[in-house]
Design a protein around this motif. Sequence first.
Motif, PDB file in Angstrom:
ATOM      1  N   TRP A 146      -5.377  -7.343   3.613  1.00  0.00           N
ATOM      2  CA  TRP A 146      -5.176  -6.912   2.230  1.00  0.00           C
ATOM      3  C   TRP A 146      -4.991  -8.112   1.303  1.00  0.00           C
TER       4      TRP A 146
ATOM      5  N   ARG B 289       0.853  -1.180   0.000  1.00  0.00           N
ATOM      6  CA  ARG B 289       0.000   0.000   0.000  1.00  0.00           C
ATOM      7  C   ARG B 289       0.889   1.230   0.000  1.00  0.00           C
TER       8      ARG B 289
ATOM      9  N   TRP C 149      -3.048  -0.518  -5.037  1.00  0.00           N
ATOM     10  CA  TRP C 149      -2.071  -0.157  -4.006  1.00  0.00           C
ATOM     11  C   TRP C 149      -2.384   1.185  -3.355  1.00  0.00           C
TER      12      TRP C 149
ATOM     13  N   VAL D 217      -6.106   3.006   3.754  1.00  0.00           N
ATOM     14  CA  VAL D 217      -5.308   2.469   4.861  1.00  0.00           C
ATOM     15  C   VAL D 217      -5.634   3.278   6.106  1.00  0.00           C
TER      16      VAL D 217
END
Length: 217
Positions: free
Chosen positions: A158, A112, A127, A131
Amino acid sequence: MDANEVAQYLRENHDFFDRHAELFAIMKVPHPHEGRAVSLAERQVLTLRERTRSMEQRVSELVRAASENEHISDRLLLWSRSLLKARDPLELPGLVTAGLAETFSVPDVTLRIWGESGVEADAQAPWRAEVSADAKAFANGLMSPYCGPNSGFEAAGWLEREVRSMALIPLRIGIAPEAFGLLVLASPDAERFTPSMGTAFLSRIGELASAALSRLL
């Protein structure tokens, strides 16, 4: 004279057995592995053989470790080369993850990246998925890669399949205190990544991946 005095005398008189060489033939001492007695000379030969075997084993271990390190270095070079050859920055996340998975036989690899993008058209890329602030704070706090069991990390979510062990590698530029992303290597095998593993090699991977992926910032 007691035993200690005898031992001290022999240490101080190195030529004793030169002057009394016949003792090698008549003195008997216990065999180190068998119940019988052997001559002092034979015992010395056995001791030297054991030391030689121990040294040979150590040399063999060093040669094997050197061979493994050379193999790892070769694979790291191939992976790094693929990153350097990339012309389109948007190809880099895929090259990083797929390259690590294939080159180092890691079952699952993902990453990420957060912060403002310096490349157009990557806002919807996987990506760039959301988060949490806690995960970002965790990455900022990693001064070296985490290697060990999955303790309920957000990063495990993830990936699509069960994760039992993982390596979490912060992505940062140089010695910057804040990370701009997190690289995840994971496995369903609980013994694949353990706390006893060294993280120096994982740190090198993180440095190379960070340098490549910084083009996306």
